[in-house]
Design a protein around this motif. Structure first.
Motif, mmCIF file in Angstrom:
data_model
loop_
_atom_site.group_PDB
_atom_site.id
_atom_site.type_symbol
_atom_site.label_atom_id
_atom_site.label_comp_id
_atom_site.label_asym_id
_atom_site.label_seq_id
_atom_site.Cartn_x
_atom_site.Cartn_y
_atom_site.Cartn_z
ATOM 1 N N TYR A 214 -14.842 -28.595 -40.626
ATOM 2 C CA TYR A 214 -15.695 -28.871 -39.680
ATOM 3 C C TYR A 214 -15.058 -28.888 -38.235
ATOM 4 C CZ TYR A 214 -19.251 -30.595 -42.855
ATOM 5 O OH TYR A 214 -20.302 -30.913 -43.816
ATOM 6 N N GLU A 215 -15.780 -28.945 -37.054
ATOM 7 C CA GLU A 215 -15.242 -28.798 -35.640
ATOM 8 C C GLU A 215 -14.027 -29.731 -35.325
ATOM 9 O OE1 GLU A 215 -16.565 -26.474 -32.864
ATOM 10 O OE2 GLU A 215 -16.545 -25.653 -35.093
ATOM 11 N N GLY A 216 -13.966 -30.888 -36.103
ATOM 12 C CA GLY A 216 -13.121 -32.133 -35.837
ATOM 13 C C GLY A 216 -11.797 -31.589 -36.494
ATOM 14 N N GLY A 217 -11.708 -30.819 -37.144
ATOM 15 C CA GLY A 217 -10.310 -30.497 -37.823
ATOM 16 C C GLY A 217 -9.856 -29.022 -37.167
ATOM 17 N N ILE A 218 -10.565 -28.345 -36.406
ATOM 18 C CA ILE A 218 -10.089 -27.060 -35.933
ATOM 19 C C ILE A 218 -10.042 -26.921 -34.450
ATOM 20 C CG2 ILE A 218 -10.205 -25.898 -38.298
ATOM 21 C CD1 ILE A 218 -13.087 -24.889 -37.090
ATOM 22 N N ARG A 219 -11.287 -27.618 -33.647
ATOM 23 C CA ARG A 219 -11.418 -27.491 -32.278
ATOM 24 C C ARG A 219 -10.184 -28.354 -31.527
ATOM 25 N NH1 ARG A 219 -16.781 -27.233 -28.663
ATOM 26 N NH2 ARG A 219 -17.729 -26.236 -30.369
ATOM 27 N N GLU A 220 -9.545 -27.715 -30.373
ATOM 28 C CA GLU A 220 -8.381 -28.414 -30.052
ATOM 29 C C GLU A 220 -8.727 -28.491 -28.358
ATOM 30 O OE1 GLU A 220 -6.924 -29.333 -32.419
ATOM 31 O OE2 GLU A 220 -7.404 -27.800 -33.964
ATOM 32 N N PRO A 221 -7.785 -29.323 -27.710
ATOM 33 C CA PRO A 221 -7.692 -29.314 -26.328
ATOM 34 C C PRO A 221 -6.798 -28.260 -25.875
ATOM 35 C CG PRO A 221 -6.499 -31.190 -27.208
ATOM 36 C CD PRO A 221 -7.205 -30.572 -28.364
ATOM 37 N N MET A 222 -7.293 -27.592 -24.888
ATOM 38 C CA MET A 222 -6.459 -26.389 -24.557
ATOM 39 C C MET A 222 -6.657 -26.380 -22.807
ATOM 40 S SD MET A 222 -6.665 -22.327 -25.475
ATOM 41 C CE MET A 222 -5.941 -21.115 -24.189
ATOM 42 N N ILE A 223 -5.430 -26.108 -22.271
ATOM 43 C CA ILE A 223 -5.379 -25.882 -20.814
ATOM 44 C C ILE A 223 -4.382 -24.921 -20.383
ATOM 45 C CG2 ILE A 223 -5.248 -26.996 -18.491
ATOM 46 C CD1 ILE A 223 -5.140 -29.834 -19.908
ATOM 47 N N VAL A 224 -4.624 -23.808 -19.454
ATOM 48 C CA VAL A 224 -3.942 -23.133 -18.998
ATOM 49 C C VAL A 224 -3.686 -23.036 -17.482
ATOM 50 C CG1 VAL A 224 -3.269 -20.496 -18.895
ATOM 51 C CG2 VAL A 224 -4.359 -21.451 -21.013
ATOM 52 N N SER A 225 -2.423 -23.176 -16.943
ATOM 53 C CA SER A 225 -2.102 -23.165 -15.752
ATOM 54 C C SER A 225 -1.355 -21.922 -15.184
ATOM 55 C CB SER A 225 -1.458 -24.410 -15.202
ATOM 56 O OG SER A 225 -0.967 -24.199 -13.759
ATOM 57 N N TRP A 226 -1.960 -21.056 -14.420
ATOM 58 C CA TRP A 226 -1.231 -19.652 -14.171
ATOM 59 C C TRP A 226 -1.446 -19.465 -12.756
ATOM 60 C CZ3 TRP A 226 -2.704 -14.371 -16.697
ATOM 61 C CH2 TRP A 226 -1.665 -13.276 -16.487
ATOM 62 N N PRO A 227 -0.456 -19.938 -11.796
ATOM 63 C CA PRO A 227 -0.658 -20.121 -10.312
ATOM 64 C C PRO A 227 -1.053 -18.637 -9.870
ATOM 65 C CG PRO A 227 1.418 -21.382 -10.886
ATOM 66 C CD PRO A 227 0.904 -20.652 -12.291
ATOM 67 N N ALA A 228 -1.802 -18.381 -8.869
ATOM 68 C CA ALA A 228 -2.365 -17.370 -8.081
ATOM 69 C C ALA A 228 -3.004 -16.463 -9.099
ATOM 70 C CB ALA A 228 -1.021 -16.808 -7.483
ATOM 71 N N LYS A 229 -3.300 -16.870 -10.225
ATOM 72 C CA LYS A 229 -3.876 -15.924 -11.156
ATOM 73 C C LYS A 229 -5.286 -16.468 -11.819
ATOM 74 C CE LYS A 229 -1.359 -12.194 -12.115
ATOM 75 N NZ LYS A 229 -1.859 -10.698 -11.762
ATOM 76 N N VAL A 230 -5.238 -17.996 -12.142
ATOM 77 C CA VAL A 230 -6.121 -18.750 -12.734
ATOM 78 C C VAL A 230 -6.761 -19.404 -11.668
ATOM 79 C CG1 VAL A 230 -6.951 -20.465 -14.256
ATOM 80 C CG2 VAL A 230 -5.204 -18.557 -15.084
ATOM 81 N N LYS A 231 -8.314 -19.547 -11.608
ATOM 82 C CA LYS A 231 -8.732 -20.195 -10.399
ATOM 83 C C LYS A 231 -8.656 -22.029 -10.892
ATOM 84 C CE LYS A 231 -13.465 -21.276 -8.681
ATOM 85 N NZ LYS A 231 -14.989 -20.798 -8.768
ATOM 86 N N LYS A 232 -8.289 -22.754 -9.949
ATOM 87 C CA LYS A 232 -8.039 -24.263 -10.086
ATOM 88 C C LYS A 232 -9.453 -24.807 -10.375
ATOM 89 C CE LYS A 232 -4.038 -24.378 -6.996
ATOM 90 N NZ LYS A 232 -3.429 -24.934 -5.955
ATOM 91 N N GLN A 233 -9.231 -25.890 -11.232
ATOM 92 C CA GLN A 233 -10.408 -26.909 -11.629
ATOM 93 C C GLN A 233 -11.432 -25.860 -12.358
ATOM 94 O OE1 GLN A 233 -11.845 -29.238 -8.479
ATOM 95 N NE2 GLN A 233 -9.603 -29.853 -7.993
ATOM 96 N N SER A 234 -10.959 -25.020 -13.078
ATOM 97 C CA SER A 234 -12.162 -24.028 -13.782
ATOM 98 C C SER A 234 -12.306 -24.398 -15.019
ATOM 99 C CB SER A 234 -11.712 -22.618 -13.494
ATOM 100 O OG SER A 234 -10.432 -22.374 -14.163
ATOM 101 N N LYS A 235 -13.349 -24.060 -15.648
ATOM 102 C CA LYS A 235 -13.648 -24.368 -17.259
ATOM 103 C C LYS A 235 -14.201 -23.081 -17.892
ATOM 104 C CE LYS A 235 -15.230 -28.295 -18.295
ATOM 105 N NZ LYS A 235 -16.193 -29.620 -18.569
ATOM 106 N N ASN A 236 -13.812 -22.712 -19.149
ATOM 107 C CA ASN A 236 -14.222 -21.511 -19.820
ATOM 108 C C ASN A 236 -14.798 -22.188 -20.987
ATOM 109 O OD1 ASN A 236 -14.168 -19.240 -21.730
ATOM 110 N ND2 ASN A 236 -13.528 -18.288 -19.571
ATOM 111 N N ASP A 237 -16.109 -21.752 -21.461
ATOM 112 C CA ASP A 237 -16.656 -22.272 -22.570
ATOM 113 C C ASP A 237 -16.966 -20.951 -23.896
ATOM 114 O OD1 ASP A 237 -17.506 -24.565 -21.515
ATOM 115 O OD2 ASP A 237 -19.082 -23.843 -20.372
ATOM 116 N N GLU A 238 -16.099 -19.919 -23.476
ATOM 117 C CA GLU A 238 -15.937 -18.933 -24.523
ATOM 118 C C GLU A 238 -14.851 -19.383 -25.684
ATOM 119 O OE1 GLU A 238 -17.862 -16.406 -24.465
ATOM 120 O OE2 GLU A 238 -18.868 -16.442 -22.690
ATOM 121 N N TYR A 239 -15.272 -18.985 -26.738
ATOM 122 C CA TYR A 239 -14.077 -19.420 -28.042
ATOM 123 C C TYR A 239 -12.944 -18.485 -28.063
ATOM 124 C CZ TYR A 239 -17.247 -16.684 -30.929
ATOM 125 O OH TYR A 239 -18.102 -15.769 -31.685
#
Length: 508
Positions: free
Chosen positions: A343-368
């Motif tokens: 189930y999702e509780g076993g496999i879904r994880e908190p994930m964050i990526v910071s990449w200065p000048a490449k990734v928009k700040k305070q953004s969220k992605n809902d794709e898997y």
């Protein structure tokens, strides 16, 4: 004399300048991996709304990282530790690399007992870099490729790639030039320096889970999380003296059991009305978060934050599925179940990526995305364009998701195979295989032949099984899952009463 005065200026100076530019174009990379951290074990909400858990836990540095980068709301690992870690280092799906359960001792399976099925002969010794080691998967690791392409590679914390007394036990053999406290152990005997992190000094043999290498902190009032952070910063001090970028794999033992009190943070959670074990668990989380903040501070103080990528991830879900009430200390709600579960509780994880000048700040992605995607993603981030690992790479780079230039998740299916018997009982725990296709997720239980179908977008808690209503989708996904498992030469259990293999999902 004229020749000497002209050639050095015309030939050598431009060459040096070009080399320096190449170094500056290649970012430093930090993978910050947490052990057993659930999707809700943070004050940073990864759902569409805040939950009571987000209001209880305090992780200001996860919030800080998310403010300067992108959160992923549907990031997946495997349901237990070693498979996820192997997939991250290899880019290979667990169904193919066959390190499907957790490893520890050479040639010894950690599968629990079942009256119905016998787990397959999986790669109980993990991964290694060389031929001829029984029950291992030979690989060219992510660290080795980065090292071969000019990166200084540092391992700090939990390894859990290979069993004791096999080559994969030691991160040095997998391309890390520095190894701090990484060994075969997947848990730890003690968080406490006052307890020598579980190491014995009375002449008796130390337990397998005793944390190595940190003897300078023995007898001190310090948690292993803090000790590892201090050692990581020392390793980065040295890395900065080298004319090359660094790759730091910061893999904490936190927040794995045993649940011990980090007294720097414990009392505040007791004051919130949490139980003793809940407060101790929350203190482990905040201690991990402090480590993240300390490393972010280090990068800023040393002027290298703008050229350093940070990827934050957990290896599997929080320990919330077990029926052993003595270790119930967290919940993954609204997700169902936890570590060890399909189930999702076993496999879904908190994930964050910071990449200065490449990734928009305070953004969220809902794709898997899934854990093996880290391998090609990091190599693309490092501008490593050509590599030829021994193993097939199943992962897909999610750089286009980070930059907004594409969607590699569109039309993609994710696969899991766990033909093992993990141990504790609970929802979704058992020998399973599963597939995620868009909003739909199919789970197949090897022992009973049972199938469950959930629409994850509408039913994130997986409480409404649609398998009887949408038999067309069950049939389609069963066929796809069965074909995939055969294609990658995946394993399945056998029935104890007949010795015959269990059926593939498309055979039921």
């Amino acid at each position: 004399m004229e020749w000497k005065s002209i050639v050095p200026l015309a030939v050598f100076i431009p060459f040096i300048s070009t080399a320096q530019n190449k170094i500056q174009e290649r970012p430093n990379i930090v993978v910050f991996l947490v052990d057993d951290m659930g999707w809700q074990d943070t004050s940073l909400p990864f759902w569409t709304e805040r939950t009571q858990w987000n209001n209880l836990y305090e992780t200001p540095n996860m919030e800080r990282l998310a403010n300067q980068g992108m959160m992923f709301t549907q990031a997946y690992g495997c349901s237990v530790s070693s498979p996820s870690r192997v997939s991250l280092l290899t880019g290979t799906n667990a169904a193919r690399h066959r390190v499907t359960n957790w490893t520890l001792e050479k040639n010894k399976s950690n599968d629990d007992k079942s009256d119905v099925i016998q787990p397959p002969d999986w790669n109980i010794n993990g991964i290694c870099q060389t031929y001829g080691i029984a029950h291992t998967y030979q690989v060219t690791s992510l660290a080795q490729i980065l090292k071969d392409n000019g990166y200084h590679t540092i391992h700090c914390g939990k390894a859990h790639f290979g069993a004791k007394d096999t080559p994969g036990e030691n991160p040095y053999h997998l391309g890390f030039e520095v190894n701090i406290a990484g060994h075969a152990g997947g848990g730890l005997a003690s968080y406490s320096g006052a307890e020598n992190f579980g190491n014995r000094t009375d002449g008796q043999k130390s337990p397998l889970q005793a944390v190595p290498d940190l003897d300078k902190y023995w007898g001190q009032d310090i948690f292993v999380t803090e000790a590892l952070t201090l050692e990581a910063k020392k390793a980065l001090d040295h890395a900065q003296k080298l004319d090359q970028p660094f790759f730091l794999y910061m893999a904490h033992y936190a927040i794995h059991i045993p649940i011990q009190k980090d007294m720097r943070f414990y009392q505040k959670y007791r004051d919130k009305g949490m139980t003793e074990i809940e407060s101790a668990y929350a203190s482990l989380i905040e201690g991990m978060d402090k480590s993240l903040g300390d490393l972010m501070d280090y990068l800023e103080i040393n002027g290298i934050a703008d050229n350093t990528i940070i990827l934050f991830m957990s290896d599997n879900g929080g320990l919330a599925a077990t029926s052993r009430s003595s270790v119930l200390h967290t919940q993954n709600s609204p997700l169902n179940s936890g570590k060890g579960s399909a189930y999702e509780g076993g496999i879904r994880e908190p994930m964050i990526v910071s990449w200065p000048a490449k990734v928009k700040k305070q953004s969220k992605n809902d794709e898997y995305i899934i854990i093996e995607d880290f391998f090609p993603t990091i190599l693309e981030m490092a501008n490593v364009k050509k590599y030829n690992p021994i193993q097939p790479v199943d992962g897909k780079s999610f750089v286009p998701l980070l930059t907004g230039e594409g969607n590699p998740s569109k039309g993609r299916k994710l696969y899991w195979n766990f033909p093992n018997v993990w141990g504790p009982s609970g929802p979704g725990i058992g020998a399973t295989c599963s597939v995620r296709d868009g909003d739909w997720k199919l789970i197949y239980y090897y022992d009973s032949g049972k199938k469950e179908l959930f629409n994850i977008a509408e039913d994130i808690g997986e409480v409404n099984d649609c398998s009887d209503k949408r038999t067309d989708i069950v049939k389609r996904l069963s066929k796809d899952l069965g074909q995939y498992l055969r294609r990658v030469d995946a394993q399945r259990p056998t029935f104890k009463n007949t010795g015959h293999p269990t059926l593939w999902p498309d055979e039921v």
